[in-house]
Design a protein around this motif. Structure first.
Motif, mmCIF file in Angstrom:
data_model
loop_
_atom_site.group_PDB
_atom_site.id
_atom_site.type_symbol
_atom_site.label_atom_id
_atom_site.label_comp_id
_atom_site.label_asym_id
_atom_site.label_seq_id
_atom_site.Cartn_x
_atom_site.Cartn_y
_atom_site.Cartn_z
ATOM 1 N N VAL A 16 38.640 41.045 45.432
ATOM 2 C CA VAL A 16 38.909 42.380 44.886
ATOM 3 C C VAL A 16 40.365 42.606 44.508
ATOM 4 O O VAL A 16 40.670 43.529 43.748
ATOM 5 C CB VAL A 16 38.453 43.478 45.878
ATOM 6 C CG1 VAL A 16 36.951 43.442 46.073
ATOM 7 C CG2 VAL A 16 39.175 43.324 47.215
ATOM 8 N N LEU A 34 36.309 44.876 35.568
ATOM 9 C CA LEU A 34 36.898 43.909 36.498
ATOM 10 C C LEU A 34 36.184 42.564 36.423
ATOM 11 O O LEU A 34 36.829 41.518 36.359
ATOM 12 C CB LEU A 34 36.853 44.445 37.924
ATOM 13 C CG LEU A 34 38.055 45.312 38.350
ATOM 14 C CD1 LEU A 34 38.001 46.681 37.668
ATOM 15 C CD2 LEU A 34 38.115 45.473 39.856
ATOM 16 N N SER A 74 37.203 38.866 37.833
ATOM 17 C CA SER A 74 37.318 39.133 39.265
ATOM 18 C C SER A 74 35.928 39.169 39.906
ATOM 19 O O SER A 74 34.907 39.158 39.217
ATOM 20 C CB SER A 74 38.033 40.464 39.507
ATOM 21 O OG SER A 74 37.166 41.542 39.199
ATOM 22 N N HIS A 99 33.496 48.233 37.629
ATOM 23 C CA HIS A 99 33.140 46.833 37.904
ATOM 24 C C HIS A 99 32.932 46.026 36.642
ATOM 25 O O HIS A 99 33.302 44.856 36.561
ATOM 26 C CB HIS A 99 31.874 46.761 38.751
ATOM 27 C CG HIS A 99 31.143 45.462 38.609
ATOM 28 N ND1 HIS A 99 30.142 45.272 37.675
ATOM 29 C CD2 HIS A 99 31.301 44.281 39.223
ATOM 30 C CE1 HIS A 99 29.711 44.028 37.747
ATOM 31 N NE2 HIS A 99 30.392 43.404 38.680
ATOM 32 N N ALA A 109 41.535 40.878 38.884
ATOM 33 C CA ALA A 109 41.262 42.276 39.210
ATOM 34 C C ALA A 109 42.456 43.156 38.870
ATOM 35 O O ALA A 109 42.310 44.263 38.331
ATOM 36 C CB ALA A 109 40.906 42.408 40.684
#
Length: 423
Positions: free
Chosen positions: A222, A200, A205, A197, A227
């Protein structure tokens, strides 16, 4: 709450705020009632973390002396607090104040176990990092004051790496030269969405968008272009044989720790929960915030926050709020750190020598400034497995990132609709 928070779960950090509680509280202590007419109780009851009770003693003594209210605490496993509160509340034996992880706030509020804070001043909230306050917020309302944070950081073996690199590009160059013969320059569980995460979100994202101050579960990011770019970047570490495919899945964490403890790994991405084990293995470790991404942005890791919350069963809500305001002052937060090593999100303490001169604590504190709290809504439970599966599919070469993330989004949407009544 910010859109950047909308993904997924340590910030610490000049003393002297004791006086901030003084004049105002002193005035109320001479009156039998608080400012809004609530009678001063004889005592308040608090549920604290298991084995953390003694860290409350210092703050309790000053609160009791100032207000003439006795404070009793009971140690309870945080994982059991919601369940116990649901039983004790209707029975009339619930406490006034509890401590729970921030991602439990949403479910607890939904069950009617916690009450919104309504008397905490802007001066009080200003002492905390914005992200830690976001973590205490649900549906745009503040339900607690933060006491401790944790988040993944960059940890390195000082015998193998002289200093932490500033950028991921620098780290990749180091890893390329170092990784050979069973040794690795850098390891991270980047198939695990908790760790991935940070990459990302650093690329822009998000999981859930935001609408009217709350997470919008119909707005899923997502499989956004950002992403896809982030997962493509993560996959280069595997394609270049810098991260082994074997360090994935359920056993990835133990494999990573084992190699680091054997002195075969120069650096890892891991949380403060790993500090003690690495040190016990005889490794002299250093720590720093995560190196910046190739796009110049920080790795925006997930952050877990523990806070103090007032229960909806308390008949002393205003005094309970005064109490949690008192125990989270800079002075009391500093004392708690000395006793527990839990890193407080009080921004003034970043410059205090107790944090600033502690390399490990300082790393967590600084990284927490770029971290985002895990969403505390039930729908987040539907995100973990599909996203982990998608990333694993990409890094093992079974699908490209767009196809894998599109599929993950579809699965998440279906599960939210089936299990949470989503549209």
């Amino acid at each position: 709450m910010k859109k950047a928070l909308s993904v997924l779960m340590t910030s610490a950090l000049t003393v002297g705020m004791l006086a901030a509680c003084g004049p105002q509280d002193e005035e109320t202590s001479t009156s039998p009632a608080s400012g809004n007419g609530e009678e001063k109780p004889e005592k308040l009851v608090v549920w604290e973390d298991k084995d953390k009770g003694p860290a409350l003693d210092y703050a309790i003594k000053s609160f009791e002396k100032e207000h003439g209210i006795k404070v009793e605490y009971k140690e309870v496993e945080t994982t059991k607090i919601q369940e116990q509160l649901a039983l004790d509340g209707p029975a009339g034996t619930a406490p006034d104040v509890v401590t729970i992880p921030h991602d439990n706030i949403g479910p607890a509020v939904t069950k009617g176990l916690l009450t919104e804070l309504t008397t905490i001043s802007d001066e009080s909230t200003s002492r905390f990092s914005e992200s830690s306050l976001d973590a205490m917020t649900f549906d745009g309302k503040l339900y607690g004051l933060p006491k401790a944070t944790e988040t993944p950081v960059f940890i390195y073996n000082k015998a193998l790496m002289s200093e932490a690199p500033a950028t991921m590009d620098e780290l990749k160059t180091f890893a390329t030269d170092f990784t050979k013969g069973g040794n690795y320059g850098f390891l991270a569980l980047l198939d695990n969405y908790y760790f991935a995460h940070g990459f990302l979100n650093g690329y822009g994202s998000y999981v859930f968008g935001e609408k009217d101050g709350s997470f919008d579960t119909a707005d899923l990011g997502v499989n956004s272009a950002e992403a896809i770019e982030a997962v493509d970047y993560i996959s280069t570490w595997y394609k270049d044989k810098l991260l082994p495919n074997g360090i994935i899945g359920e056993n990835g964490g133990s494999a990573l720790d084992g190699l680091f403890n054997e002195g075969k790994v120069a650096s890892v991405m891991n949380g403060p929960w790993a500090f003690q084990g690495y040190t016990a293995a005889g490794i002299e470790i250093g720590a720093a915030p995560m190196p910046t991404l190739p796009n110049g942005e920080p790795v925006k890791t997930f952050m877990g926050v523990k806070g103090w919350n007032v229960t909806s069963f308390s008949t002393n809500k205003e005094w309970a709020e005064k109490f949690i305001d008192h125990i989270t002052s800079d002075e009391n937060a500093k004392k708690r750190f000395e006793l527990t090593q839990e890193i407080p999100p009080n921004t003034a303490l970043l410059e205090d020598p107790i944090i600033k001169d502690n390399e490990l604590a300082s790393a967590v504190a600084l990284q927490s400034q770029n971290a985002v709290p895990m969403p505390s809504i039930p729908e987040m439970s539907e995100v973990w497995a599909p996203m982990q599966s998608a990333i694993q599919t990409v890094i093992t070469g079974k699908a490209d990132s767009k196809k894998a993330l599109d599929q993950a989004r579809g699965t998440i949407e279906e599960n939210i609709k089936a299990n949470h009544g989503g549209k």
